[in-house]
Write an enzyme that holds these catalytic residues in place. Sequence first.
Site, PDB file in Angstrom:
ATOM      1  N   ASP A  45       0.835  -1.202   0.000  1.00  0.00           N
ATOM      2  CA  ASP A  45       0.000   0.000   0.000  1.00  0.00           C
ATOM      3  C   ASP A  45       0.874   1.259   0.000  1.00  0.00           C
ATOM      4  OD1 ASP A  45      -2.984   1.044   0.861  1.00  0.00           O
ATOM      5  OD2 ASP A  45      -1.408   2.238   1.816  1.00  0.00           O
ATOM      6  N   TYR A  50       2.691  10.042  -0.171  1.00  0.00           N
ATOM      7  CA  TYR A  50       3.863   9.499   0.518  1.00  0.00           C
ATOM      8  C   TYR A  50       5.167   9.880  -0.168  1.00  0.00           C
ATOM      9  CZ  TYR A  50       0.458   6.261   2.689  1.00  0.00           C
ATOM     10  OH  TYR A  50      -0.612   5.708   3.347  1.00  0.00           O
ATOM     11  N   LYS A  75      -3.109   5.909  -3.788  1.00  0.00           N
ATOM     12  CA  LYS A  75      -4.222   6.787  -3.419  1.00  0.00           C
ATOM     13  C   LYS A  75      -4.150   8.109  -4.171  1.00  0.00           C
ATOM     14  CE  LYS A  75      -3.814   4.839   1.214  1.00  0.00           C
ATOM     15  NZ  LYS A  75      -2.407   4.389   1.130  1.00  0.00           N
ATOM     16  N   HIS A 108      -7.810   9.513  -1.173  1.00  0.00           N
ATOM     17  CA  HIS A 108      -7.083   9.478   0.101  1.00  0.00           C
ATOM     18  C   HIS A 108      -7.862  10.105   1.260  1.00  0.00           C
ATOM     19  CE1 HIS A 108      -2.673   9.357   1.707  1.00  0.00           C
ATOM     20  NE2 HIS A 108      -3.532   8.876   2.570  1.00  0.00           N
TER      21      HIS A 108
END
Length: 287
Positions: A45, A50, A75, A108
């Site tokens: 994931d 990120y 996401k 997200h």
Amino acid sequence: MYNKTLTLNNGVKIPQLGLGTWFIDDDKVAEAVKAAVKLGYRHIDTAQAYGNERGVGEGIRTCGIPREELFVVSKVAAEHKTYEEAMAGINGTLEKMGLDYLDMMIIHSPQPWVEVNQSDDRYVEGNRAAWRALEDAYNAGKLKAIGISNFQIKDIESLLETAKIKPMVNQILLHISNTPLELVEYCQKNDIAVEAYSPIAHGEILNQPEIKAIADKYGVTVPQLCIRYTLQLGAISLPKTSNPDHMKSNAQVDFEISGEDMETLKNFKKIESYGVSSGFPVYGGKL
């Protein structure tokens, strides 16, 4: 290695235990992915937020396991609230990761991060627009499943009013001391799988002697108890770590928590210091 799967509402199977990659640097995450896959993980994931999609993609492409045996998730950025932004982001993720398709992509957050817990605006139209982009990418075969994250019941209801495809998952902050049972039950009743991020509560749960006592009773570590708890709630669990020893330990969760202990854990007190000492908003930050 815990290798059970759940079946999503479109028939796609998802490994119930996955590796979260938040806060793992882009130049280190490929090695973490490869270590996890070597241990038996098949669900990875990540997210646009990120900043490590490139590295995750590298790890997926070079891990030595056929692509179709892996379940890879990213996401759509919480700030992408137009069709064009969301679609550009989906295509950008595939390009950055060097993959032909993703097993799942999710929105997200219903709100941009700067507005989380700061605004009453739930971005109903923006989320519907981003969802249309996910639906189109899904229908084009770029995504095998689509979902949402951090959506509350009202957010889901407003999305369902115009959605042509029902979300397959809702990824939420779910752990001992933060169990939104009404939301979990709503999703499961409506055939939307629940994914638990931060199942070990950003590590804060390690400081709770009552939880340690229950873990000791089963001869397991506190993180193992925490992960097993989310699995027994019927959720998909996404513990985050770059440490192969922790990855291995996190996957050793083939034990059963008693019904009585599950009730105790469901109703465990809120950790007062959790949001402050961990540096994350209680909402969960960019997880």
